[in-house]
Design a protein around this motif. Structure first.
Motif, PDB file in Angstrom:
ATOM      1  N   MET A   1      37.618  38.036  59.683  1.00  0.00           N
ATOM      2  CA  MET A   1      37.776  37.474  58.349  1.00  0.00           C
ATOM      3  C   MET A   1      36.485  37.575  57.523  1.00  0.00           C
ATOM      4  O   MET A   1      36.513  37.924  56.345  1.00  0.00           O
ATOM      5  N   LEU A   2      35.323  37.247  58.151  1.00  0.00           N
ATOM      6  CA  LEU A   2      34.056  37.312  57.435  1.00  0.00           C
ATOM      7  C   LEU A   2      33.761  38.720  56.956  1.00  0.00           C
ATOM      8  O   LEU A   2      33.260  38.921  55.845  1.00  0.00           O
ATOM      9  N   ASN A   3      34.087  39.709  57.779  1.00  0.00           N
ATOM     10  CA  ASN A   3      33.872  41.098  57.409  1.00  0.00           C
ATOM     11  C   ASN A   3      34.700  41.469  56.181  1.00  0.00           C
ATOM     12  O   ASN A   3      34.217  42.166  55.278  1.00  0.00           O
ATOM     13  N   THR A   4      35.930  40.976  56.119  1.00  0.00           N
ATOM     14  CA  THR A   4      36.806  41.236  54.973  1.00  0.00           C
ATOM     15  C   THR A   4      36.241  40.604  53.708  1.00  0.00           C
ATOM     16  O   THR A   4      36.251  41.217  52.631  1.00  0.00           O
ATOM     17  N   ILE A   5      35.738  39.366  53.838  1.00  0.00           N
ATOM     18  CA  ILE A   5      35.170  38.663  52.687  1.00  0.00           C
ATOM     19  C   ILE A   5      33.936  39.388  52.166  1.00  0.00           C
ATOM     20  O   ILE A   5      33.798  39.639  50.963  1.00  0.00           O
TER      21      ILE A   5
ATOM     22  N   PRO B   1      38.744  38.294  40.919  1.00  0.00           N
ATOM     23  CA  PRO B   1      38.647  37.016  41.649  1.00  0.00           C
ATOM     24  C   PRO B   1      37.295  36.818  42.334  1.00  0.00           C
ATOM     25  O   PRO B   1      36.734  35.718  42.308  1.00  0.00           O
ATOM     26  N   GLU B   2      36.760  37.888  42.934  1.00  0.00           N
ATOM     27  CA  GLU B   2      35.460  37.785  43.617  1.00  0.00           C
ATOM     28  C   GLU B   2      34.334  37.563  42.602  1.00  0.00           C
ATOM     29  O   GLU B   2      33.436  36.737  42.833  1.00  0.00           O
ATOM     30  N   ALA B   3      34.372  38.305  41.482  1.00  0.00           N
ATOM     31  CA  ALA B   3      33.328  38.155  40.463  1.00  0.00           C
ATOM     32  C   ALA B   3      33.356  36.757  39.853  1.00  0.00           C
ATOM     33  O   ALA B   3      32.301  36.139  39.640  1.00  0.00           O
ATOM     34  N   ILE B   4      34.550  36.259  39.581  1.00  0.00           N
ATOM     35  CA  ILE B   4      34.686  34.907  39.022  1.00  0.00           C
ATOM     36  C   ILE B   4      34.242  33.860  40.043  1.00  0.00           C
ATOM     37  O   ILE B   4      33.617  32.852  39.689  1.00  0.00           O
ATOM     38  N   ALA B   5      34.561  34.089  41.313  1.00  0.00           N
ATOM     39  CA  ALA B   5      34.129  33.161  42.364  1.00  0.00           C
ATOM     40  C   ALA B   5      32.600  33.101  42.447  1.00  0.00           C
ATOM     41  O   ALA B   5      32.026  32.011  42.600  1.00  0.00           O
ATOM     42  N   LEU B   6      31.932  34.248  42.337  1.00  0.00           N
ATOM     43  CA  LEU B   6      30.470  34.262  42.330  1.00  0.00           C
ATOM     44  C   LEU B   6      29.923  33.496  41.128  1.00  0.00           C
ATOM     45  O   LEU B   6      28.923  32.770  41.245  1.00  0.00           O
TER      46      LEU B   6
ATOM     47  N   LYS C   1      43.489  32.656  48.303  1.00  0.00           N
ATOM     48  CA  LYS C   1      44.541  33.003  47.338  1.00  0.00           C
ATOM     49  C   LYS C   1      45.371  34.182  47.838  1.00  0.00           C
ATOM     50  O   LYS C   1      46.604  34.192  47.743  1.00  0.00           O
ATOM     51  N   LYS C   2      44.688  35.195  48.393  1.00  0.00           N
ATOM     52  CA  LYS C   2      45.395  36.374  48.905  1.00  0.00           C
ATOM     53  C   LYS C   2      46.323  36.008  50.071  1.00  0.00           C
ATOM     54  O   LYS C   2      47.415  36.540  50.198  1.00  0.00           O
ATOM     55  N   ASN C   3      45.866  35.083  50.916  1.00  0.00           N
ATOM     56  CA  ASN C   3      46.636  34.730  52.114  1.00  0.00           C
ATOM     57  C   ASN C   3      47.741  33.707  51.849  1.00  0.00           C
ATOM     58  O   ASN C   3      48.830  33.807  52.424  1.00  0.00           O
ATOM     59  N   TYR C   4      47.453  32.730  50.960  1.00  0.00           N
ATOM     60  CA  TYR C   4      48.372  31.595  50.823  1.00  0.00           C
ATOM     61  C   TYR C   4      48.899  31.374  49.410  1.00  0.00           C
ATOM     62  O   TYR C   4      49.786  30.546  49.208  1.00  0.00           O
ATOM     63  N   GLY C   5      48.330  32.067  48.414  1.00  0.00           N
ATOM     64  CA  GLY C   5      48.849  31.944  47.057  1.00  0.00           C
ATOM     65  C   GLY C   5      48.104  30.920  46.216  1.00  0.00           C
ATOM     66  O   GLY C   5      47.210  30.212  46.681  1.00  0.00           O
ATOM     67  N   LEU C   6      48.498  30.850  44.943  1.00  0.00           N
ATOM     68  CA  LEU C   6      47.817  29.990  43.978  1.00  0.00           C
ATOM     69  C   LEU C   6      48.050  28.507  44.233  1.00  0.00           C
ATOM     70  O   LEU C   6      47.155  27.680  44.015  1.00  0.00           O
TER      71      LEU C   6
ATOM     72  N   ASN D   1      36.062  21.541  43.922  1.00  0.00           N
ATOM     73  CA  ASN D   1      35.384  22.672  43.282  1.00  0.00           C
ATOM     74  C   ASN D   1      35.933  24.027  43.704  1.00  0.00           C
ATOM     75  O   ASN D   1      35.826  24.995  42.952  1.00  0.00           O
ATOM     76  N   MET D   2      36.509  24.120  44.905  1.00  0.00           N
ATOM     77  CA  MET D   2      36.981  25.427  45.348  1.00  0.00           C
ATOM     78  C   MET D   2      38.188  25.895  44.530  1.00  0.00           C
ATOM     79  O   MET D   2      38.495  27.092  44.510  1.00  0.00           O
ATOM     80  N   ALA D   3      38.841  24.973  43.813  1.00  0.00           N
ATOM     81  CA  ALA D   3      39.944  25.372  42.937  1.00  0.00           C
ATOM     82  C   ALA D   3      39.436  26.021  41.653  1.00  0.00           C
ATOM     83  O   ALA D   3      40.192  26.741  40.979  1.00  0.00           O
ATOM     84  N   GLY D   4      38.167  25.792  41.315  1.00  0.00           N
ATOM     85  CA  GLY D   4      37.619  26.259  40.046  1.00  0.00           C
ATOM     86  C   GLY D   4      37.779  27.740  39.756  1.00  0.00           C
ATOM     87  O   GLY D   4      38.286  28.128  38.696  1.00  0.00           O
ATOM     88  N   PRO D   5      37.359  28.636  40.679  1.00  0.00           N
ATOM     89  CA  PRO D   5      37.514  30.073  40.403  1.00  0.00           C
ATOM     90  C   PRO D   5      38.960  30.485  40.176  1.00  0.00           C
ATOM     91  O   PRO D   5      39.245  31.342  39.340  1.00  0.00           O
ATOM     92  N   MET D   6      39.884  29.871  40.922  1.00  0.00           N
ATOM     93  CA  MET D   6      41.294  30.269  40.794  1.00  0.00           C
ATOM     94  C   MET D   6      41.948  29.681  39.549  1.00  0.00           C
ATOM     95  O   MET D   6      42.827  30.311  38.962  1.00  0.00           O
ATOM     96  N   THR D   7      41.510  28.490  39.105  1.00  0.00           N
ATOM     97  CA  THR D   7      42.032  27.975  37.841  1.00  0.00           C
ATOM     98  C   THR D   7      41.530  28.837  36.680  1.00  0.00           C
ATOM     99  O   THR D   7      42.275  29.091  35.725  1.00  0.00           O
ATOM    100  N   ALA D   8      40.269  29.317  36.778  1.00  0.00           N
ATOM    101  CA  ALA D   8      39.741  30.219  35.748  1.00  0.00           C
ATOM    102  C   ALA D   8      40.492  31.549  35.760  1.00  0.00           C
ATOM    103  O   ALA D   8      40.861  32.079  34.702  1.00  0.00           O
TER     104      ALA D   8
END
Length: 411
Positions: free
Chosen positions: A1-5, A140-145, A273-278, A323-330
């Motif tokens: 999983m870490l390698n994928t991230i 999603p990754e750029a917004i998460a950063l 999000k990819k694994n479980y959805g919004l 806070n972890m919801a923040g990137p996905m709400t954006a």
């Protein structure tokens, strides 16, 4: 999983990474002031009500700046605004510390307002820049950063404040001055951002008319949550200082631990999000955070013997969940409103958040004037969070219904 991230984040463009680094440097000012400035003012003899009033002017500055800025940047280059923020925020921070030392209340209100204005030049512009200059698969990754920079800067600030706080003759003003100087490092990264940024052209005015109904529908849950957050987040340091007797160095160490978990959670959430959805990455995490917030409020309402330890645990657990919801709400908001509405939506997102915090600051001042306990104020926040989470549930359902025909057509 870490390698994928790690692989997914390695695809983010260099310009976005330079921007994230610049934002990190300015967030060192932002987070250091969040952590210890209120405690510094309290030690200067200012009341909770006066501190809340001064804090609210910063959000008023963002509110006044955000909407005009959102209208202005449509179809224009965004890079220059990062220079304005890189120069303006550190300078205004120095004037704020000068006013605090001499207890010039009116000057503190003005500098807090200007801090909000210059912070807008970075915070409001970042998301449109990312969306414009990043492929949809990497957003999603750029917004998460982008969201994680706050947590990473909180980690660094918290650790350094804890270390410096135990050095003789070093006080809050010395520490805040040092972090204000670090803010100038943002300019080093801004100059490395490619000048040839993508600027969308608005050739058809009718086609590019803002869909106000869509924009406000997308922002409504955020507004509700912002009102609740404004009653709690800016004053969490005062809660631990006044209720549990925790000074700024111990509170900074607590934030170091918490922000570390927040950073890891925010970085992981695109994979979630990819694994479980919004629904799982937004509504479920927010719901769990609300339960923990109620437990945190109980430590002031009931005053049981081990209340401090429960408060510490709740603080550490609640922040990553919320806070972890923040990137996905954006991400959800930007996708929901569509490309032509993204600049104004980003501006309004900051405006409504800061406007809500400004309103909440006035409400907090009123409530504390009448000695309403922090625990009861936190319970008001919990009720508002519940309404916001329900709003996001409805928004996700509508978004997925709207997206389904497009997916069917493309297949």
């Amino acid at each position: 999983m870490l390698n994928t991230i790690f692989k997914s984040y390695s695809l983010v463009k260099k310009d976005i990474l330079f921007l994230i680094c610049a934002q990190f440097c300015l967030n060192l000012i932002n987070t250091s002031f969040i952590l210890i400035f209120n405690i510094y003012l309290a030690k200067q003899g200012m009341s909770d009500a006066l501190i809340a009033d001064i804090t609210s002017y910063r959000f008023l500055g963002i509110l006044c700046c955000a909407f005009p800025l959102g209208l202005y940047i449509k179809g224009k280059a965004l890079r220059p605004f990062f220079f304005y923020a890189g120069c303006g925020m550190p300078v205004i921070a120095f004037f704020t510390l000068y006013a605090a030392y001499h207890q010039y209340t009116s000057m503190l209100q003005i500098t807090s307002f200007l801090m909000g204005v210059f912070f807008s030049c970075m915070q409001i512009i970042v998301l449109p820049f990312i969306v414009r200059n990043t492929k949809s698969g990497q957003q999603p990754e750029a917004i998460a950063l982008h969201h994680a920079t706050f947590s990473f800067s909180m980690v660094v600030c918290s650790l350094l404040i804890f270390i410096f706080g135990n050095i003789p003759y070093v006080n809050e003003q010395t520490i805040l001055t040092a972090f204000s100087l670090m803010g100038f490092l943002s300019l080093y990264f801004v100059v490395r951002i490619n000048k040839n940024e993508y600027i969308p052209q608005n050739e058809d005015k009718k086609k590019n008319t803002t869909d106000w109904a869509v924009v406000f529908t997308a922002l409504f849950p955020r507004i509700i949550i912002a009102v609740g957050a404004g009653l709690t987040i800016p004053y969490m340091n005062l809660f631990f200082y006044s209720v549990h007797g925790m000074d700024y160095d111990a509170f900074s160490l607590l934030n170091f631990v918490t922000a570390s978990f927040v950073g890891m959670a925010v970085v992981y959430v695109p994979q979630m999000k990819k694994n479980y959805g919004l629904h799982a990455s937004i509504v479920s995490t927010q719901s769990a955070a609300i339960v923990v917030l109620v437990a945190l409020a109980s430590t002031d309402v009931f005053h049981f013997p081990f209340a401090l330890y429960v408060a510490l645990l709740c603080f550490v657990v609640r922040q990553p969940l919320m806070n972890m919801a923040g990137p996905m709400t954006a991400f959800l908001t930007m996708e929901y409103v569509g490309e032509k509405n993204q600049e104004i939506t980003s501006a309004l997102a900051s405006a409504t958040w800061s406007g809500s915090w400004f309103l909440s600051g006035k409400v907090f001042k009123y409530l504390r004037t009448y000695d309403l306990g922090y625990g009861y104020i936190f319970l008001i926040t919990a009720v508002l969070y519940i309404c916001g989470a329900i709003g996001y549930h409805i928004l996700i359902v509508n978004f997925e219904k709207r997206s389904l025909p497009q997916l069917t057509t493309s297949t």
